[in-house]
Design a protein around this motif. Structure first.
Motif, PDB file in Angstrom:
ATOM      1  N   ILE A  81       0.830  -1.203   0.000  1.00 26.33           N
ATOM      2  CA  ILE A  81       0.000   0.000   0.000  1.00 26.33           C
ATOM      3  C   ILE A  81       0.865   1.254   0.000  1.00 26.33           C
ATOM      4  O   ILE A  81       0.576   2.229  -0.696  1.00 26.33           O
ATOM      5  CB  ILE A  81      -0.945  -0.001   1.215  1.00 26.33           C
ATOM      6  N   GLU A  82       1.953   1.224   0.775  1.00 23.13           N
ATOM      7  CA  GLU A  82       2.808   2.409   0.873  1.00 23.13           C
ATOM      8  C   GLU A  82       3.530   2.698  -0.437  1.00 23.13           C
ATOM      9  O   GLU A  82       3.568   3.844  -0.901  1.00 23.13           O
ATOM     10  CB  GLU A  82       3.837   2.217   1.987  1.00 23.13           C
ATOM     11  N   LYS A  83       4.102   1.673  -1.046  1.00 24.50           N
ATOM     12  CA  LYS A  83       4.920   1.880  -2.235  1.00 24.50           C
ATOM     13  C   LYS A  83       4.100   1.970  -3.516  1.00 24.50           C
ATOM     14  O   LYS A  83       4.516   2.618  -4.474  1.00 24.50           O
ATOM     15  CB  LYS A  83       5.939   0.746  -2.364  1.00 24.50           C
ATOM     16  N   ASN A 121      -3.674  -7.890  -3.124  1.00 19.23           N
ATOM     17  CA  ASN A 121      -3.051  -7.594  -1.833  1.00 19.23           C
ATOM     18  C   ASN A 121      -3.983  -7.933  -0.680  1.00 19.23           C
ATOM     19  O   ASN A 121      -3.569  -8.541   0.316  1.00 19.23           O
ATOM     20  CB  ASN A 121      -2.663  -6.116  -1.786  1.00 19.23           C
ATOM     21  N   THR A 122      -5.239  -7.568  -0.794  1.00 17.40           N
ATOM     22  CA  THR A 122      -6.206  -7.872   0.266  1.00 17.40           C
ATOM     23  C   THR A 122      -6.449  -9.375   0.388  1.00 17.40           C
ATOM     24  O   THR A 122      -6.535  -9.917   1.496  1.00 17.40           O
ATOM     25  CB  THR A 122      -7.530  -7.149  -0.012  1.00 17.40           C
ATOM     26  N   ALA A 123      -6.546 -10.057  -0.746  1.00 11.55           N
ATOM     27  CA  ALA A 123      -6.746 -11.506  -0.716  1.00 11.55           C
ATOM     28  C   ALA A 123      -5.540 -12.220  -0.110  1.00 11.55           C
ATOM     29  O   ALA A 123      -5.690 -13.216   0.611  1.00 11.55           O
ATOM     30  CB  ALA A 123      -7.013 -12.022  -2.126  1.00 11.55           C
ATOM     31  N   PHE A 177      -1.813 -18.511  -1.038  1.00 12.95           N
ATOM     32  CA  PHE A 177      -1.064 -17.305  -0.680  1.00 12.95           C
ATOM     33  C   PHE A 177       0.152 -17.112  -1.578  1.00 12.95           C
ATOM     34  O   PHE A 177       0.387 -16.014  -2.098  1.00 12.95           O
ATOM     35  CB  PHE A 177      -0.630 -17.380   0.785  1.00 12.95           C
ATOM     36  N   VAL A 178       0.937 -18.165  -1.775  1.00 14.82           N
ATOM     37  CA  VAL A 178       2.134 -18.024  -2.606  1.00 14.82           C
ATOM     38  C   VAL A 178       1.752 -17.744  -4.058  1.00 14.82           C
ATOM     39  O   VAL A 178       2.455 -17.013  -4.770  1.00 14.82           O
ATOM     40  CB  VAL A 178       3.034 -19.271  -2.493  1.00 14.82           C
ATOM     41  N   GLY A 179       0.624 -18.296  -4.508  1.00 11.23           N
ATOM     42  CA  GLY A 179       0.172 -17.997  -5.862  1.00 11.23           C
ATOM     43  C   GLY A 179      -0.234 -16.541  -6.020  1.00 11.23           C
ATOM     44  O   GLY A 179       0.120 -15.882  -7.013  1.00 11.23           O
ATOM     45  N   LEU A 180      -0.968 -16.020  -5.044  1.00 17.09           N
ATOM     46  CA  LEU A 180      -1.373 -14.615  -5.094  1.00 17.09           C
ATOM     47  C   LEU A 180      -0.172 -13.683  -5.007  1.00 17.09           C
ATOM     48  O   LEU A 180      -0.112 -12.659  -5.699  1.00 17.09           O
ATOM     49  CB  LEU A 180      -2.350 -14.323  -3.952  1.00 17.09           C
ATOM     50  N   GLN A 181       0.784 -14.036  -4.170  1.00 14.32           N
ATOM     51  CA  GLN A 181       1.965 -13.189  -4.035  1.00 14.32           C
ATOM     52  C   GLN A 181       2.822 -13.213  -5.301  1.00 14.32           C
ATOM     53  O   GLN A 181       3.429 -12.199  -5.660  1.00 14.32           O
ATOM     54  CB  GLN A 181       2.794 -13.635  -2.832  1.00 14.32           C
ATOM     55  N   SER A 182       2.874 -14.339  -5.977  1.00 17.86           N
ATOM     56  CA  SER A 182       3.610 -14.394  -7.241  1.00 17.86           C
ATOM     57  C   SER A 182       2.955 -13.487  -8.279  1.00 17.86           C
ATOM     58  O   SER A 182       3.638 -12.727  -8.983  1.00 17.86           O
ATOM     59  CB  SER A 182       3.665 -15.832  -7.756  1.00 17.86           C
ATOM     60  N   ALA A 183       1.628 -13.551  -8.360  1.00 17.46           N
ATOM     61  CA  ALA A 183       0.915 -12.675  -9.293  1.00 17.46           C
ATOM     62  C   ALA A 183       1.079 -11.212  -8.907  1.00 17.46           C
ATOM     63  O   ALA A 183       1.247 -10.337  -9.777  1.00 17.46           O
ATOM     64  CB  ALA A 183      -0.567 -13.056  -9.330  1.00 17.46           C
ATOM     65  N   LEU A 184       1.051 -10.927  -7.603  1.00 21.77           N
ATOM     66  CA  LEU A 184       1.219  -9.549  -7.141  1.00 21.77           C
ATOM     67  C   LEU A 184       2.622  -9.033  -7.443  1.00 21.77           C
ATOM     68  O   LEU A 184       2.799  -7.857  -7.793  1.00 21.77           O
ATOM     69  CB  LEU A 184       0.939  -9.477  -5.640  1.00 21.77           C
TER      70      LEU A 184
END
Length: 261
Positions: A86-88, A95-97, A138-145
């Protein structure tokens, strides 16, 4: 460089090392207590799954402590990652998911650690059923993010690395679940191997957040304490500036009807 980068690195160091030590100590104690001669420690009744760690005291106490501490560290890491994004950049659905799935995974990990499989099998498997799929999500969402926010070559390289770890974790989780349902001696042990591969890969994935946590500053904590107020205030200021710009525009000059006449 921020000292917060030590936090994601310490998570895999604590959990992986701690669980291996607990499993080794328990296997040695069982060998001394149950075995009167040389025999195989890994039998169909004693498959070296992670769930078998700490089934007997005092190893069960250490296993519960490691899982509870790791769960707390996961919650902190997920929250800091959420605030840093959110900051950067800006908040988004990914991000919320990720925040939601990370905290659900932490809740499942607490159940796994505090309800051992030999004492409370149903609750233990419920916790595992919560922790494993949500950690994979979680790791899938973070990879996409990571791909979505990447701008530099280093960030793209990190995104590629996380994608490879995500695919490895997915394959290990699927094979572990398929082999776990079989009654074959070989497949049961293959399931244990893939379960260890999955958990180690996910823990190492958390360790990669040191790349972003090196840039965490006091502004991240301030923004986190305000609950994303920075974004809301920025949006309000943008609207105010837009309205001010609209009102400050000079009105079009009306033609003088009398002069035209």
């Amino acid at each position: 460089m921020s000292l917060w980068m030590i936090l994601p690195v310490s998570l895999p160091v604590l959990t992986i090392t701690g669980i291996w030590v607990v499993l080794y100590n328990q296997s040695c104690e069982e060998a001394l207590y149950l075995q009167s001669g040389p025999s195989f420690c890994c039998t169909l009744d004693n498959v070296p799954l992670i769930s078998k760690c700490g089934t007997l005291p005092p190893e069960s106490c250490f296993f519960s402590l490691i899982c509870s501490t790791g769960s707390f560290m996961v919650m902190v890491i997920v929250l800091l990652r959420y605030a840093h994004v959110i900051e950067k950049h800006q908040n988004c659905v990914l991000n919320t998911a990720s925040l939601s799935t990370g905290w659900i995974c932490a809740a499942g990990l607490i159940m796994v650690g505090n309800f051992q499989v030999d004492n409370a099998k149903v609750l233990h498997y419920v916790g595992a059923g919560i922790a494993f799929p949500t950690s994979m999500l979680f790791v899938g969402l973070q990879s996409a993010l990571t791909y979505r926010l990447a701008k530099t070559q280093g960030e793209y390289n990190m995104a590629h690395f996380r994608l490879c770890m995500t695919l490895l974790a997915l394959v290990a989780l699927v094979l572990s679940g398929v082999f776990f349902c079989q009654e074959s001696f070989t497949l049961q042990h293959a399931s244990a191997i893939f379960e260890w591969v999955f958990c180690v890969t996910v823990m190492l994935f958390y360790g990669t957040f040191a790349f972003e946590f090196a840039g965490i500053s006091g502004d991240t904590m301030v923004m986190l304490s305000r609950g994303g107020g920075r974004l809301r205030s920025t949006g309000i200021e943008h609207k105010v500036d837009s309205m001010a710009g609209t009102h400050s525009q000079p009105h079009p000059i009306q033609p003088d009807n009398m002069s035209i006449l």
